[in-house]
Design a protein around this motif. Sequence first.
Motif, PDB file in Angstrom:
ATOM      1  N   TYR A 176      -7.143  65.290 -19.170  1.00  0.00           N
ATOM      2  CA  TYR A 176      -5.841  65.608 -18.596  1.00  0.00           C
ATOM      3  C   TYR A 176      -5.717  64.913 -17.245  1.00  0.00           C
ATOM      4  O   TYR A 176      -6.481  65.206 -16.318  1.00  0.00           O
ATOM      5  CB  TYR A 176      -5.677  67.121 -18.420  1.00  0.00           C
ATOM      6  CG  TYR A 176      -6.136  67.910 -19.629  1.00  0.00           C
ATOM      7  CD1 TYR A 176      -5.429  67.867 -20.817  1.00  0.00           C
ATOM      8  CD2 TYR A 176      -7.301  68.678 -19.574  1.00  0.00           C
ATOM      9  CE1 TYR A 176      -5.852  68.585 -21.923  1.00  0.00           C
ATOM     10  CE2 TYR A 176      -7.733  69.390 -20.673  1.00  0.00           C
ATOM     11  CZ  TYR A 176      -7.009  69.340 -21.851  1.00  0.00           C
ATOM     12  OH  TYR A 176      -7.436  70.043 -22.950  1.00  0.00           O
ATOM     13  N   LEU A 177      -4.755  63.997 -17.122  1.00  0.00           N
ATOM     14  CA  LEU A 177      -4.588  63.228 -15.895  1.00  0.00           C
ATOM     15  C   LEU A 177      -3.138  63.339 -15.428  1.00  0.00           C
ATOM     16  O   LEU A 177      -2.205  62.974 -16.145  1.00  0.00           O
ATOM     17  CB  LEU A 177      -4.951  61.764 -16.139  1.00  0.00           C
ATOM     18  CG  LEU A 177      -4.820  60.819 -14.946  1.00  0.00           C
ATOM     19  CD1 LEU A 177      -5.672  61.298 -13.775  1.00  0.00           C
ATOM     20  CD2 LEU A 177      -5.211  59.401 -15.347  1.00  0.00           C
ATOM     21  N   TYR A 178      -2.952  63.851 -14.204  1.00  0.00           N
ATOM     22  CA  TYR A 178      -1.624  64.089 -13.649  1.00  0.00           C
ATOM     23  C   TYR A 178      -1.430  63.251 -12.392  1.00  0.00           C
ATOM     24  O   TYR A 178      -2.161  63.410 -11.415  1.00  0.00           O
ATOM     25  CB  TYR A 178      -1.436  65.569 -13.322  1.00  0.00           C
ATOM     26  CG  TYR A 178      -1.635  66.486 -14.504  1.00  0.00           C
ATOM     27  CD1 TYR A 178      -0.572  66.803 -15.347  1.00  0.00           C
ATOM     28  CD2 TYR A 178      -2.890  67.031 -14.784  1.00  0.00           C
ATOM     29  CE1 TYR A 178      -0.750  67.641 -16.444  1.00  0.00           C
ATOM     30  CE2 TYR A 178      -3.079  67.863 -15.868  1.00  0.00           C
ATOM     31  CZ  TYR A 178      -2.006  68.169 -16.700  1.00  0.00           C
ATOM     32  OH  TYR A 178      -2.188  68.994 -17.784  1.00  0.00           O
TER      33      TYR A 178
ATOM     34  N   ILE B 211      -6.456  51.169 -18.312  1.00  0.00           N
ATOM     35  CA  ILE B 211      -6.332  52.588 -18.657  1.00  0.00           C
ATOM     36  C   ILE B 211      -6.797  52.840 -20.085  1.00  0.00           C
ATOM     37  O   ILE B 211      -7.133  53.958 -20.459  1.00  0.00           O
ATOM     38  CB  ILE B 211      -4.879  53.065 -18.470  1.00  0.00           C
ATOM     39  CG1 ILE B 211      -4.832  54.602 -18.441  1.00  0.00           C
ATOM     40  CG2 ILE B 211      -3.972  52.481 -19.546  1.00  0.00           C
ATOM     41  CD1 ILE B 211      -3.489  55.161 -18.049  1.00  0.00           C
TER      42      ILE B 211
ATOM     43  N   LEU C 183      -8.188  60.660 -23.218  1.00  0.00           N
ATOM     44  CA  LEU C 183      -7.011  61.266 -22.603  1.00  0.00           C
ATOM     45  C   LEU C 183      -6.122  61.933 -23.652  1.00  0.00           C
ATOM     46  O   LEU C 183      -5.793  61.345 -24.677  1.00  0.00           O
ATOM     47  CB  LEU C 183      -6.190  60.211 -21.863  1.00  0.00           C
ATOM     48  CG  LEU C 183      -6.476  59.971 -20.384  1.00  0.00           C
ATOM     49  CD1 LEU C 183      -5.420  59.044 -19.799  1.00  0.00           C
ATOM     50  CD2 LEU C 183      -6.526  61.259 -19.593  1.00  0.00           C
TER      51      LEU C 183
ATOM     52  N   LEU D  17      -1.179  62.415 -20.256  1.00  0.00           N
ATOM     53  CA  LEU D  17      -1.008  61.477 -19.151  1.00  0.00           C
ATOM     54  C   LEU D  17       0.369  61.710 -18.550  1.00  0.00           C
ATOM     55  O   LEU D  17       1.397  61.510 -19.199  1.00  0.00           O
ATOM     56  CB  LEU D  17      -1.123  60.030 -19.640  1.00  0.00           C
ATOM     57  CG  LEU D  17      -0.862  58.954 -18.575  1.00  0.00           C
ATOM     58  CD1 LEU D  17      -1.845  59.087 -17.421  1.00  0.00           C
ATOM     59  CD2 LEU D  17      -0.926  57.562 -19.187  1.00  0.00           C
ATOM     60  N   SER D  18       0.386  62.172 -17.297  1.00  0.00           N
ATOM     61  CA  SER D  18       1.637  62.489 -16.619  1.00  0.00           C
ATOM     62  C   SER D  18       1.860  61.509 -15.475  1.00  0.00           C
ATOM     63  O   SER D  18       1.125  61.516 -14.490  1.00  0.00           O
ATOM     64  CB  SER D  18       1.603  63.925 -16.080  1.00  0.00           C
ATOM     65  OG  SER D  18       2.777  64.218 -15.360  1.00  0.00           O
ATOM     66  N   MET D  19       2.893  60.639 -15.626  1.00  0.00           N
ATOM     67  CA  MET D  19       3.214  59.638 -14.613  1.00  0.00           C
ATOM     68  C   MET D  19       4.684  59.733 -14.208  1.00  0.00           C
ATOM     69  O   MET D  19       5.288  58.761 -13.759  1.00  0.00           O
ATOM     70  CB  MET D  19       2.918  58.232 -15.158  1.00  0.00           C
ATOM     71  CG  MET D  19       1.476  57.988 -15.562  1.00  0.00           C
ATOM     72  SD  MET D  19       0.329  57.930 -14.175  1.00  0.00           S
ATOM     73  CE  MET D  19       0.926  56.517 -13.288  1.00  0.00           C
TER      74      MET D  19
ATOM     75  N   LEU E  50      -1.562  50.926 -23.346  1.00  0.00           N
ATOM     76  CA  LEU E  50      -1.351  52.370 -23.447  1.00  0.00           C
ATOM     77  C   LEU E  50      -1.499  52.823 -24.902  1.00  0.00           C
ATOM     78  O   LEU E  50      -1.866  53.959 -25.173  1.00  0.00           O
ATOM     79  CB  LEU E  50       0.034  52.733 -22.917  1.00  0.00           C
ATOM     80  CG  LEU E  50       0.249  54.163 -22.439  1.00  0.00           C
ATOM     81  CD1 LEU E  50      -0.588  54.455 -21.216  1.00  0.00           C
ATOM     82  CD2 LEU E  50       1.721  54.405 -22.127  1.00  0.00           C
TER      83      LEU E  50
ATOM     84  N   LEU F  51      -4.770  54.553 -26.305  1.00  0.00           N
ATOM     85  CA  LEU F  51      -5.166  55.934 -26.008  1.00  0.00           C
ATOM     86  C   LEU F  51      -4.886  56.799 -27.232  1.00  0.00           C
ATOM     87  O   LEU F  51      -3.968  57.613 -27.263  1.00  0.00           O
ATOM     88  CB  LEU F  51      -4.404  56.445 -24.783  1.00  0.00           C
ATOM     89  CG  LEU F  51      -4.587  55.619 -23.502  1.00  0.00           C
ATOM     90  CD1 LEU F  51      -3.751  56.200 -22.364  1.00  0.00           C
ATOM     91  CD2 LEU F  51      -6.061  55.563 -23.107  1.00  0.00           C
TER      92      LEU F  51
ATOM     93  N   LEU G  42      -4.058  60.626 -27.223  1.00  0.00           N
ATOM     94  CA  LEU G  42      -2.959  61.122 -26.395  1.00  0.00           C
ATOM     95  C   LEU G  42      -2.012  62.022 -27.194  1.00  0.00           C
ATOM     96  O   LEU G  42      -1.564  61.668 -28.288  1.00  0.00           O
ATOM     97  CB  LEU G  42      -2.180  59.947 -25.815  1.00  0.00           C
ATOM     98  CG  LEU G  42      -1.470  60.174 -24.479  1.00  0.00           C
ATOM     99  CD1 LEU G  42      -2.468  60.543 -23.393  1.00  0.00           C
ATOM    100  CD2 LEU G  42      -0.693  58.931 -24.076  1.00  0.00           C
TER     101      LEU G  42
ATOM    102  N   LEU H  53       2.820  62.309 -23.319  1.00  0.00           N
ATOM    103  CA  LEU H  53       3.014  61.177 -22.423  1.00  0.00           C
ATOM    104  C   LEU H  53       4.282  61.432 -21.617  1.00  0.00           C
ATOM    105  O   LEU H  53       5.382  61.507 -22.163  1.00  0.00           O
ATOM    106  CB  LEU H  53       3.136  59.879 -23.224  1.00  0.00           C
ATOM    107  CG  LEU H  53       3.401  58.601 -22.422  1.00  0.00           C
ATOM    108  CD1 LEU H  53       2.305  58.377 -21.386  1.00  0.00           C
ATOM    109  CD2 LEU H  53       3.499  57.413 -23.366  1.00  0.00           C
TER     110      LEU H  53
END
Length: 354
Positions: free
Chosen positions: A144-146, A159, A165, A168-170, A182, A185, A188, A191
């Motif tokens: 979990y990546l924020y 990435i 992952l 993925l919060s961007m 991307l 991943l 995932l 997204l």
Amino acid sequence: MQSYSSDSSSDGESLNRLLDFTHQLLNTETLEMHLKECAVDEKKAAEQIETIVLNHNQLDTLPTNLYKFINLRTLDISYCGLCILPDIFKHNAITTLIAKNNNLSNESLPKTFTVNYKLRELNFSGNKFTTFPEQLLNFPNLKYLYFGSNQITTITRNIKNLKNLQILSMGGNLLIEVPDTLGDLKSLQALILCDNEIGTLPPSIANLKHLKSLLLHKNQLKTLPPEIVGLRNLTELSLRDNPLVVRFVSDMIHNPGSLLELAARTIKLVGIEVNRDDVPYTLFMYLENAHRCVNPQCKGVFFDNRVEHIKFVDFCGKYRIPLLQYLCSSKCITDEEEVERPNRSYMVKKVLLG
């Protein structure tokens, strides 16, 4: 001053320890003194502490004696005004690091982090990052990546190394595109790319076979890659506040074709055989670049002068998503009722267009 709790389950098999310094307005030096007291006076308890919460203090960096909490798993350092983040993974096997709403930037991080195979969640939302930190690639098992609400303009192509992952919060950055890597991943599930300046998505997004939620609202998307219809597990798609939500591209203007375009179209439509010596060389070479109109009822061609048209394709039996196609004339636009509606057994449960 600090809050310390110990909760045991009835069977005695689990033990959860929490050290909470929330809202105490401590600076780094004072906090280090309190942690030292805890480590000395309650040595056994300090060794078993799993969670430390330091929210809403006044820290420029982290206390150096955090390493004494060898069983630390969750560290929350949000809203502390942090400007520097040391390599806290050097002595701790942290699984969750939450560092929201600080003053962290790319220069705040060490050149490399110690490889941490146990880190599962990392939250850097609400900071001042401008590019995706390559140092994070040292966490191969991150799930979990924020990184929402930063100032990130690009996402590293590397990435793809974060194979595990799931989220993925961007959202809320300055992205204008996302890399095709991307699509590597494969794990995932969510997204989040909302509130950016993204104009296109790579076709490789169709490789995200486990994707359930795709948030794209408040971008500059005029179309979606046709491959997106292959995301069979997608249950939430947010598209509001994008140009593609309009039936046709708002600024679509079909300007009159040039004489070169008109001459080339006539030759192709009539079927005149042209040899290299029959026409000017420029026109002969130009004829090689003809594109067939995608309207199956039209036999026309186009060269440089084309109509960008948004075709709405059935995505789940109820909602329709816009895909970009090129036509030779505005007369070739197919009525909405004539658009093919394939029968699909899967459904997108939520498509947000407005």
